[in-house]
Design a protein around this motif. Structure first.
Motif, PDB file in Angstrom:
ATOM      1  N   GLU A 501       4.699   4.379   4.010  1.00 32.45           N
ATOM      2  CA  GLU A 501       3.500   3.859   3.342  1.00 32.45           C
ATOM      3  C   GLU A 501       3.932   3.108   2.092  1.00 32.45           C
ATOM      4  O   GLU A 501       4.839   3.540   1.382  1.00 32.45           O
ATOM      5  CB  GLU A 501       2.538   4.994   2.963  1.00 32.45           C
ATOM      6  CG  GLU A 501       1.904   5.681   4.162  1.00 32.45           C
ATOM      7  CD  GLU A 501       0.870   6.705   3.737  1.00 32.45           C
ATOM      8  OE1 GLU A 501       0.661   6.873   2.514  1.00 32.45           O
ATOM      9  OE2 GLU A 501       0.265   7.332   4.608  1.00 32.45           O
ATOM     10  N   SER A 503       2.437   0.589  -1.265  1.00 28.59           N
ATOM     11  CA  SER A 503       1.465  -0.180  -2.044  1.00 28.59           C
ATOM     12  C   SER A 503       2.181  -1.444  -2.516  1.00 28.59           C
ATOM     13  O   SER A 503       3.321  -1.371  -2.984  1.00 28.59           O
ATOM     14  CB  SER A 503       0.973   0.619  -3.252  1.00 28.59           C
ATOM     15  OG  SER A 503       0.316   1.804  -2.835  1.00 28.59           O
ATOM     16  N   GLU A 521       2.409   0.869   7.256  1.00 25.74           N
ATOM     17  CA  GLU A 521       1.094   0.915   6.624  1.00 25.74           C
ATOM     18  C   GLU A 521       1.220   0.508   5.156  1.00 25.74           C
ATOM     19  O   GLU A 521       2.075   1.019   4.432  1.00 25.74           O
ATOM     20  CB  GLU A 521       0.512   2.326   6.716  1.00 25.74           C
ATOM     21  CG  GLU A 521       0.009   2.701   8.099  1.00 25.74           C
ATOM     22  CD  GLU A 521      -1.184   1.859   8.510  1.00 25.74           C
ATOM     23  OE1 GLU A 521      -2.035   1.572   7.647  1.00 25.74           O
ATOM     24  OE2 GLU A 521      -1.260   1.466   9.688  1.00 25.74           O
ATOM     25  N   ARG A 523      -1.067  -0.957   1.501  1.00 26.25           N
ATOM     26  CA  ARG A 523      -2.353  -1.175   0.849  1.00 26.25           C
ATOM     27  C   ARG A 523      -2.115  -2.009  -0.402  1.00 26.25           C
ATOM     28  O   ARG A 523      -1.044  -1.932  -1.018  1.00 26.25           O
ATOM     29  CB  ARG A 523      -3.020   0.157   0.482  1.00 26.25           C
ATOM     30  CG  ARG A 523      -2.166   1.079  -0.369  1.00 26.25           C
ATOM     31  CD  ARG A 523      -2.855   2.419  -0.587  1.00 26.25           C
ATOM     32  NE  ARG A 523      -2.046   3.317  -1.413  1.00 26.25           N
ATOM     33  CZ  ARG A 523      -1.108   4.118  -0.948  1.00 26.25           C
ATOM     34  NH1 ARG A 523      -0.853   4.137   0.358  1.00 26.25           N
ATOM     35  NH2 ARG A 523      -0.421   4.891  -1.754  1.00 26.25           N
ATOM     36  N   LYS A 526      -3.750  -1.834  -6.705  1.00 26.53           N
ATOM     37  CA  LYS A 526      -5.009  -2.062  -7.412  1.00 26.53           C
ATOM     38  C   LYS A 526      -4.768  -2.267  -8.905  1.00 26.53           C
ATOM     39  O   LYS A 526      -4.004  -1.521  -9.520  1.00 26.53           O
ATOM     40  CB  LYS A 526      -5.949  -0.883  -7.192  1.00 26.53           C
ATOM     41  CG  LYS A 526      -6.339  -0.687  -5.735  1.00 26.53           C
ATOM     42  CD  LYS A 526      -7.263   0.502  -5.567  1.00 26.53           C
ATOM     43  CE  LYS A 526      -7.641   0.689  -4.091  1.00 26.53           C
ATOM     44  NZ  LYS A 526      -8.518   1.873  -3.907  1.00 26.53           N
TER      45      LYS A 526
END
Length: 578
Positions: A501, A503, A521, A523, A526
């Motif tokens: 995973e 970011s 995966e 993301r 932010k």
């Protein structure tokens, strides 16, 4: 430029039968070696930010016979870049939403991403070859074979030229085409024959078709060249410097130049014709400003503009777009400062940091020798053209407000290389007493250039000399350091570490889907929110965030040490959970 006096051994070699073949062969060999070095970077770097868009726009020109995606850039380099994939059977995919999406889809056609990208980049090698030959021919014309050899050596080992010759973008095309056009102008001023007139008209047209900034570069460099020619013409009436072309030949030559210049640009836009503006573009602000917003003259002016077809309207729209972009500026970072209007000293400063130090020294030496020659001969043309043309290009960059990388000023390097090569050649033949000292200095500086160049491999785009220090990201980002080129290295690092995973905030082509590149995966990172686990962030994102005020969205990462620097432009962190 004065041809240098050769050392005795070199003089005997050059006087031998067929001596011209050997220097020419060496020039070709240096260009081939430069091409091989560029090609070897293809497997290291995936796409940079601009490449998918350029390829999609060029494919639209080739496959669909139109050029509508963006007027901001002309078609030449884009078409050449798209030609490789086109010959591989890749075709345009209309209706995909944006050119970014289409460009990425084109590159992934047939599951052959790296092959399609390499095919696009191979087209740009043509301009690297063109630029190298322009440097070699100009230096040979001005100062002989030794200057040509050394100038070619310096140009083909410059990290900025090698880096931009290895990506499917516009800057190498602009640099090569501008140098060729200015050299053609020098030849034309020395004799306005039909052949030279044709060469100038076509080469100037191709330069403008490579990138619109070439318009400014040609005006500055060409204007300086003309001024030097006129200056010598006043001092040397009837001499070669003054130009011996009869008045009729000048008129005919000028007309031929303008005709071929216009036809070349029109051909670049597929001989398109259309009104400059349509009813959907109303109101037409420029007309309203001069004739008012109503009345018969207003109506007639609108009717003429909306119904009179003109050649290559995309070209006119492109110039308008360039003007608008310069007024808007571009978000840029320099030494901790962030600006959208840029800094007047940006390009001189970046030029100083991204050019090898031995190249700078050889240029300075060449400039001193040229100044001495001008003082002795009292003739500026054509000896002073390369450095004065380089100054003109630099001034155009300094007055603009788009400071997003030295690539915008890549056209300066052919001129600098000619002067640096001349300086090295003069050192080799620097008088009887200082001959060996000059030869040793020239050899040492050229060897230093080679060491710097090969040590930079394959990170030519992100090259900085020692003056930039160990952390160039503290100095500048964007295409000078981070153009999204290290995505493949990140993918390999993620695979090597078994990361499941991630970011990420990646400064790369918009609308890109990282799953196409085999990423796990992931993301988006932010803004202003501390996240844990594996995090990858680009240098551009660390300094400029999401390109929205106040630009410090990821400043919290400064509290942590990165686990790895991936290539030159991406940092990989692991933030444990509290």
């Amino acid at each position: 430029m004065v041809r240098p006096r050769w050392t005795s051994t070199l003089a005997r070699t050059l006087r031998a039968p067929g001596h011209n073949a050997w220097p020419a062969l060496l020039v070709v060999l240096m260009i081939v070696l430069g091409c091989l070095r560029v090609i070897s970077t293809y497997r290291v770097f995936w796409q940079t930010w601009d490449e998918p868009f350029h390829i999609a726009a060029g494919m639209e020109w080739l496959a669909r016979g139109q050029y509508t995606y963006e007027p901001l850039h002309p078609p030449l380099a884009r078409v050449v870049a798209a030609l490789g994939p086109y010959l591989r059977g890749v075709r345009g995919l209309a209706g995909m939403g944006t050119p970014w999406i289409e460009g990425n889809a084109l590159l992934h056609t047939g599951g052959a991403y790296e092959q399609n990208l390499a095919a696009a980049r191979l087209g740009i090698l043509f301009f690297f070859i063109q630029g190298s030959l322009a440097v070699a021919f100009w230096a040979k014309y001005a100062a002989g074979w030794l200057a040509a050899l050394l100038a070619t050596l310096l140009f083909t080992t410059l990290p900025p030229t090698l880096g931009h010759a290895g990506v499917a973008t516009l800057d190498m095309a602009c640099a090569a085409s501008v140098a060729t056009a200015v050299f053609a102008f020098v030849l034309w001023l020395r004799g306005m024959t039909p052949l030279r007139s044709a060469f100038l008209g076509v080469s100037a047209g191709l330069a403008v078709l490579s990138k619109f900034s070439a318009v400014g570069f040609l005006m500055a460099a060409g204007g300086c060249t003309l001024a030097l020619w006129l200056l010598d013409a006043r001092r040397s009436r009837g001499s070669e410097a003054a130009g011996a072309s009869p008045s009729r030949q000048r008129v005919v030559g000028s007309a031929l130049v303008l005709l071929l210049f216009g036809l070349t640009i029109w051909a670049g836009y597929r001989f398109s014709t259309a009104p400059l503006r349509g009813p959907d573009d109303r109101p037409h602000g420029l007309i309203d400003r001069f004739v008012g917003t109503e009345g018969r003259l207003h109506d007639v002016s609108y009717a003429i503009v909306e119904n009179t077809p003109v050649p290559a309207p995309e070209f006119v729209e492109g110039l308008r777009s360039v003007y608008g972009r310069d007024r808007r500026g571009h978000l840029a970072y320099l030494l901790g400062d962030i600006s959208r209007s840029g800094w007047w000293y940006y390009y001189p400063f970046i030029l100083l940091l991204k050019t090898p130090l031995p190249f700078i020294l050889l240029f300075a030496i060449g400039l001193l020798f040229l100044a001495r020659e001008v003082v002795c001969t009292r003739l500026w043309f054509p000896s002073a053209v390369p450095p004065i043309a380089a100054m003109g290009v630099l001034l155009i960059g300094m007055v603009g407000s788009v400071d997003n990388g030295l690539r915008q000023l890549l056209s300066i390097y052919p001129f600098l290389a000619i002067v640096a090569g001349y300086g090295a050649a003069r050192l080799v033949s620097w008088g009887r007493v200082a001959r060996w000292a000059g030869l040793g200095l020239a050899t040492g500086l050229c060897c230093w250039q080679l060491v710097s160049s090969f040590a930079a491999h394959p990170d030519y785009l992100a090259y900085f000399n020692a003056l930039a220090g160990s952390q160039p990201a503290e100095v500048v980002v964007d295409s000078d350091l981070d153009w999204g080129q290290d995505l493949k290295r990140l993918a390999l690092a993620v695979e090597r570490r078994g990361i499941q995973e991630l970011s990420i905030d990646y400064f790369g082509s918009v609308d890109i889907d990282l799953r196409q590149f085999g990423f796990p995966e992931f993301r988006p990172l932010k803004p202003y929110q501390k996240q844990t686990g594996w995090i990858a962030v680009s240098a551009h994102s660390l300094k400029l965030g999401t390109a929205r005020v106040p630009y410090d969205q990821f400043a919290w990462l400064a509290e942590y040490e990165p686990i790895e620097q991936v290539g030159r432009s991406i940092w990989l962190f692991y933030i444990p959970a509290d």
